[in-house]
Design an enzyme around this catalytic site. Sequence first.
Site: not given
Ligand code: ADE
Length: 244
Positions: A11, A78, A165, A186-187, A210
Amino acid sequence: MIGIVAAMEQELAAIVAAAQAEGPLTTQTLAGQQFHHGTLGGHQVILARSGVGKVAAAATSALLATMADTMVMVGTAGGLGPSAPGDVVVATELLQHDFDARPLWPQWVLPGVGESRIPTDPALTELLGAAAETVCAEHRPDLATLGLPAGQARRGLVISGDRFIGSLAASDALESGLPDALAVEMEGAAVAQVCRTAGVPFALARTVSDRADHDAAVDFSAFLDQVAAPYARDLVLALLRHLD
Ligand code: ADE
């Protein structure tokens, strides 16, 4: 000076390439992390890769907050609730879903901040929301290559934690505790906390890669290469155009 953060190398590389097309960048190393100074969309920017997770993101953003007067984070997430792959979620507020200092404080509440949800800057978020609408309205050959329909821009709660996740059980647990959450990553909530402490306006947009279920890991790697990088770049470029 606008600080732009992405977690993943792919990215950031797409954003760096767009800045390099406008002129040379100078790279500064601070505490082992690289900060690329240059111009993007006619604005002075500093581009930084945070790496994955809240500690990495907090370290990068604390350094960036000493140089930037506005900060933006882009990347993937996600999807939770209605969010589907290809959608772009713009955070109006962020929360650390794995922060739990009970019984001393209620679940998710950050001592020192005094609340669990950190709002993003309303004006910057409005502009980033408009950028997300613009990007989602474009014909995206990158999404089509993965067989995904055009996404839609959403605004709301984004949650962060030091966990990818990747099961229905895990995403169901998050959704039942935080039913209004639109995306998990996650950030972002760590960057939001640092920016709040530093008094730096912050906004965040995440492209949903996802559904945070058992397919998440498979979906994620394909998506990162084919969609996340061009989306990250185009969201930032559209935001900078809206900032003019
Ligand atoms: N970033 C992209 N998909 C994710 C997920 N399923 N869990 C945590 N961070 C993510």
